[in-house]
Design a protein around this motif. Structure first.
Motif, PDB file in Angstrom:
ATOM      1  N   ILE A   1      -0.199   3.656  -5.609  1.00 55.73           N
ATOM      2  CA  ILE A   1       0.486   3.490  -4.323  1.00 55.73           C
ATOM      3  C   ILE A   1       0.656   4.850  -3.663  1.00 55.73           C
ATOM      4  N   THR A   2       0.787   4.837  -2.333  1.00 53.64           N
ATOM      5  CA  THR A   2       1.008   6.063  -1.578  1.00 53.64           C
ATOM      6  C   THR A   2       2.486   6.181  -1.230  1.00 53.64           C
TER       7      THR A   2
ATOM      8  N   LEU B   1       2.376  -3.295   4.105  1.00 55.23           N
ATOM      9  CA  LEU B   1       1.561  -4.324   3.466  1.00 55.23           C
ATOM     10  C   LEU B   1       0.286  -4.467   4.278  1.00 55.23           C
ATOM     11  N   VAL B   2      -0.871  -4.414   3.620  1.00 50.26           N
ATOM     12  CA  VAL B   2      -2.131  -4.458   4.350  1.00 50.26           C
ATOM     13  C   VAL B   2      -3.009  -5.595   3.824  1.00 50.26           C
ATOM     14  N   GLY B   3      -3.934  -6.052   4.715  1.00 49.70           N
ATOM     15  CA  GLY B   3      -4.907  -7.044   4.284  1.00 49.70           C
ATOM     16  C   GLY B   3      -5.103  -8.211   5.220  1.00 49.70           C
TER      17      GLY B   3
ATOM     18  N   ARG C   1      -3.803  -4.880   9.143  1.00 40.39           N
ATOM     19  CA  ARG C   1      -5.134  -5.032   8.527  1.00 40.39           C
ATOM     20  C   ARG C   1      -5.393  -3.907   7.519  1.00 40.39           C
ATOM     21  N   SER C   2      -5.033  -2.684   7.887  1.00 32.68           N
ATOM     22  CA  SER C   2      -5.287  -1.541   6.982  1.00 32.68           C
ATOM     23  C   SER C   2      -4.263  -0.451   7.207  1.00 32.68           C
TER      24      SER C   2
ATOM     25  N   SER D   1       0.791  -1.234   0.000  1.00 30.64           N
ATOM     26  CA  SER D   1       0.000   0.000   0.000  1.00 30.64           C
ATOM     27  C   SER D   1       0.819   1.278   0.000  1.00 30.64           C
ATOM     28  N   SER D   2       1.978   1.287   0.683  1.00 30.67           N
ATOM     29  CA  SER D   2       2.724   2.546   0.758  1.00 30.67           C
ATOM     30  C   SER D   2       4.209   2.298   0.986  1.00 30.67           C
TER      31      SER D   2
END
Length: 257
Positions: free
Chosen positions: A216-217, A236-238, A256-257, A173-174
C-alpha cells in the motif's frame, strides 16, 4: 520485514450506518460482531488482497476505557476529538519473529496480545496483535500488526464472496495521514520497515512524502491547520465512476486509478 497491509480502522458512533452508506453505492459490506472484552463492535468492507475497512464503534465506554488494549485506548482518546480514521494495521504470519525484529531495531513492542470475536454465523475468529510503544511524544502514530488465527488461503476462500462488489472489483490503494513532524515520521517509518527514500509530491491536500509499505502507498502530510496524527483519507481504485464519500470524519475517494 515481511508484512502486508491488512486494514484501516474508522471510528464511528454507528458502524451500521457507515455499512449502509457503502451498500447504497454498490459495495458489499457486512456486520462483523462484538468484542465484549473491549466494549466495541464493528462492520466491515473487504477488498482485493484481504484488505478491508473496519468501522468500529464503542458500545460500552467503561469497558473500552479499562480493557488495556492499546488500539481501544487510542479509539477512546480519538473519540474526544471526533469520529474518523484512527489506525491502520499490517498483517504478518510470524508475529513472534516480528516482535524480535522490532526489538533489534530499537523499538519497544507491546504484546503479542490476543483478540477474538464471534461472527454472526457462529464461527469464532481469533487473532494476535502487536503494538509499538510511543516514544516520539505523539508527533505521529505507529501502525500496529496482526496475525490471524487462520492462514491467508483459508481466509481468502471464506471471504471471496465479500470481496465481490456489485459496483466492481476494488483495491484499497493508499492512505493519507497527518503528522506533526514530517521529517521525523519518514525517518522512523524508513527504519521500521527498511524502506528507501520517499517520493515527494503535492495534491489537493498539500505537500506530502510517499512511502510504499506492504503493498500500500502511505502519503504523509504535515498538519499545519490543526494538530493531528490521524489518517484522514483513503483511496479505493478499480471502477469507472468516481465518488467522494464523506462518512463520520473520514473521506473515501473511489476512482478508476
Amino acid at each position: 520485514m515481511n508484512v502486508a497491509f491488512d486494514h484501516l480502522v474508522h471510528l464511528t458512533e454507528r458502524p451500521e450506518q457507515a455499512k449502509a452508506a457503502f451498500e447504497q453505492l454498490g459495495f458489499t459490506s457486512i456486520h462483523g460482531g462484538r468484542h465484549p472484552s473491549w466494549g466495541t463492535y464493528n462492520a466491515l468492507c473487504y477488498f482485493d488482497h484481504l484488505r478491508y475497512i473496519e468501522w468500529i464503534g464503542i458500545a460500552d465506554e467503561q469497558t473500552a476505557k479499562t480493557c488495556g488494549n492499546p488500539l481501544i485506548a487510542q479509539l477512546v482518546a480519538d473519540r474526544e476529538d471526533g469520529n474518523g480514521f484512527s489506525q491502520f494495521a499490517f498483517r504478518t504470519n510470524d508475529i513472534e519473529t516480528l516482535a524480535a525484529q522490532l526489538k533489534n531495531k530499537g523499538f519497544t513492542p507491546i504484546g503479542p496480545l490476543p483478540g477474538s470475536r464471534q461472527r454472526y454465523d457462529g464461527k469464532r475468529l481469533t487473532w494476535t496483535m502487536l503494538f509499538i510503544e510511543d516514544d516520539i511524544d505523539g508527533a505521529f502514530r505507529y501502525p500496529f500488526f496482526i496475525q490471524w488465527g487462520d492462514d491467508d488461503d483459508v481466509r481468502m476462500n471464506e471471504l471471496a464472496p465479500l470481496i465481490r462488489h456489485p459496483v466492481g472489483s476494488l483495491f484499497l490503494s493508499s492512505i493519507s495521514v497527518y503528522t506533526l513532524d514530517l521529517r521525523r515520521t519518514i525517518d522512523v517509518y524508513r527504519r521500521l520497515f527498511g524502506l528507501p527514500d520517499p517520493r515527494f509530491g503535492r495534491d489537493e491536500a498539500g505537500a506530502y512524502a510517499e512511502l510504499a509499505v506492504g503493498g500500500i502507498t502511505l502519503h504523509f502530510y504535515e498538519a499545519h491547520r490543526q494538530p493531528s496524527t490521524r489518517p484522514f483519507l483513503c483511496r479505493l481504485v478499480g471502477i469507472q465512476e468516481q465518488h467522494r464519500i464523506e462518512i463520520d470524519g473520514g473521506t473515501y475517494i473511489v476512482s478508476r486509478s
